[in-house]
Design an enzyme around this catalytic site. Structure first.
Site, short mmCIF file in Angstrom:
data_model
loop_
_atom_site.label_atom_id
_atom_site.label_comp_id
_atom_site.label_asym_id
_atom_site.label_seq_id
_atom_site.Cartn_x
_atom_site.Cartn_y
_atom_site.Cartn_z
N VAL A 1 14.99 8.72 22.84
CA VAL A 1 14.48 7.35 22.82
C VAL A 1 14.35 6.89 21.38
O VAL A 1 13.72 7.56 20.56
CB VAL A 1 13.10 7.27 23.53
N ALA B 1 11.60 7.67 16.69
CA ALA B 1 12.37 8.12 17.86
C ALA B 1 11.78 9.43 18.37
O ALA B 1 10.89 10.00 17.72
CB ALA B 1 13.83 8.34 17.47
N LYS B 2 12.21 9.88 19.48
CA LYS B 2 11.83 11.21 19.97
C LYS B 2 12.85 11.64 21.00
O LYS B 2 13.49 10.80 21.65
CB LYS B 2 10.43 11.16 20.62
N GLY B 3 12.98 12.96 21.17
CA GLY B 3 13.88 13.47 22.19
C GLY B 3 13.24 14.62 22.91
O GLY B 3 12.25 15.19 22.44
#
Ligand code: NAD
Length: 419
Positions: A62, A107-109
């Site tokens: 994201v 962001a992050k995943g």
């Protein structure tokens, strides 16, 4: 660490945006922009297991907001990863990068998996396949992943290599938190704890606390907690009176040598059993007679149940989310200086930024240069947050969010809404 709260973390993240939007008067349209992730990618991909079978995994990336620059944020491997958790973490990364004023969005995943039940070969294949699935939206100019829960420098090396194979040349700037031999930065491993110690030093001046000789309690003597403890002890002359890990805590009123405690933990697996110290519970660490408390373990540790019993004058959140909003109000009333996570643990992302800057220049700095730039960044960020807190008469957490969200809003406004 996984979010163990039953509350949907993305709902919390959106409520925080509303609180700040009310306070600084952000219009409805911009509020909606702030409450939506810009880009979300869900990938379902097969991985060949060691026994020859295939298993399908789901992963996310994201990119929350890129008004201020390429997005930045970790990748988490955990069975409880969910899209809403990743969205919330991506929003928080946006604010964290803005608080320390580095030119990144957030962001992050995450991949839904249990890394404890995967072999090294399975983990490598999962990582390489996930990296190629998200490759179209990552890159040094677009989105730069980093380690998070259950991912590390080896994971980053596999992602860097997979991405580089797709491109046909080496791209070290695609991830940070890499091994030094692949373009990692000096000082990255210590950066979170070191940054936290610098923020404590600055805040202590305003809180009227003398760090030299001050009693410090640290919940979670891991990477962030032990480094913060060592620096407070070695460079600022503080007295570490209590520390803990998942097995329990130890206390010594005339002070522990954090290096000796670390050596004991390395030898025995825990701080518990350290010679000459009294054994106490993790709750007792939080409530210990100390001037400075550093929660550096899990989220949701300081609640309305124990906030009133916290004796420290400064609470520095090395961990993400250790204090519930209900406890914030109690601590504020008690005039405790809370240094919020998006400020107190932002040393890690700051040195990640330095790593990326070194990678894209192809020119590497020494440890002293990294640390002195980190120190300047943390001092300036604390001062920026403190100024807003005084001006708006709010606690530091709200001040940090105001500062961060205002910076993102300014970038959105000046860029304008396309087309
Ligand atoms: P870590 O795994 O190195 O350390 C965590 C420590 O907490 C371990 O010593 C563990 O035993 C202890 N712990 C676990 N459960 C506990 C419990 N119930 N009570 C007391 N201690 C307990 O992890 P870390 O990298 O130091 O991260 C700690 C926190 O800091 C996390 O919230 C993380 O999100 C945050 N953080 C870390 C970084 C970083 O760069 N390392 C950056 C930003 C935020």
């Amino acid at each position: 660490m996984a979010n163990t709260s039953p509350i949907n973390p993305f709902e919390t993240a959106k409520q925080q945006i509303d609180i700040v939007a009310d306070l600084i008067g952000i219009n409805d349209g911009l509020r909606e922009v702030l409450k939506h992730p810009k880009r979300e990618l869900t990938v379902n991909f097969p991985v060949r297991m060691d026994d020859g079978s295939y298993r399908v995994y789901t992963g996310y990336r994201v990119q929350y907001n890129m008004a201020r620059g390429p997005t930045k944020g970790g990748i988490r491997y955990h069975p409880q990863v969910s899209l809403d958790e990743v969205r919330a973490l991506a929003a928080w990364m946006t604010w964290k990068c803005a608080v320390v004023n580095i030119p990144y969005g957030g962001a992050k995943g995450g991949v839904i998996c249990d890394p404890k039940h995967l072999t090294r070969g399975e983990l490598e294949r999962l990582t390489r396949r996930y990296a190629s699935e998200i490759a179209p939206i990552i890159g040094p100019e677009m989105d730069i992943p980093a380690p998070d829960v259950y991912t590390d420098s080896q994971t980053m090396a596999w992602i860097m290599d997979s991405y580089s194979m797709l491109k046909g040349y080496s791209v070290p700037g695609v991830v940070t938190g890499k091994p030094i031999s692949l373009g990692g930065s000096e000082g990255r491993g210590e950066a979170t704890g070191r940054g936290c110690a610098y923020v404590i030093r600055e805040a202590a001046k305003d809180a009227g606390v003398k760090v030299k000789g001050a009693a410090v309690a640290i919940q979670g003597f891991g990477n962030a907690g032990s480094v913060a403890g060592n620096i407070l002890y070695d460079e600022q002359g503080a007295k570490i009176v209590a520390v803990s890990d998942s097995r329990g805590g130890i206390y010594k009123s005339d002070g522990l040598n954090p290096h000796a405690v670390e050596a004991h933990k390395q030898k025995t697996g825990s701080v518990v059993g350290f010679p000459g110290a009294k054994e106490i519970s993790n709750d007792e660490v939080l409530e210990a007679k100390a001037d400075i408390l550093v929660p550096a373990a899990l989220e949701n540790q300081i609640t309305k149940r124990n906030a009133d019993r916290i004796q420290a004058k400064i609470v520095a959140e090395a961990a993400n989310g250790p204090t519930l909003p209900e406890a914030d109000a109690i601590l504020f009333q008690k005039k405790v200086t809370v240094l919020p996570d998006i400020l107190a643990n932002a040393g890690g992302v700051t040195v990640s930024y330095f790593e990326w800057a070194q990678d894209i220049q192809g020119y590497f700095w020494g440890l002293d240069e990294v640390n002195s730039r980190l120190e300047r960044t943390m001092m300036r960020s604390y001062s920026d947050v403190h100024k807003v807190a005084v001006e708006k008469k709010v606690h530091n957490r709200t001040a940090a969010y105001v500062l961060a969200i205002q910076r993102v809003v300014d970038a959105i406004k000046i860029r304008g809404i396309y087309p």
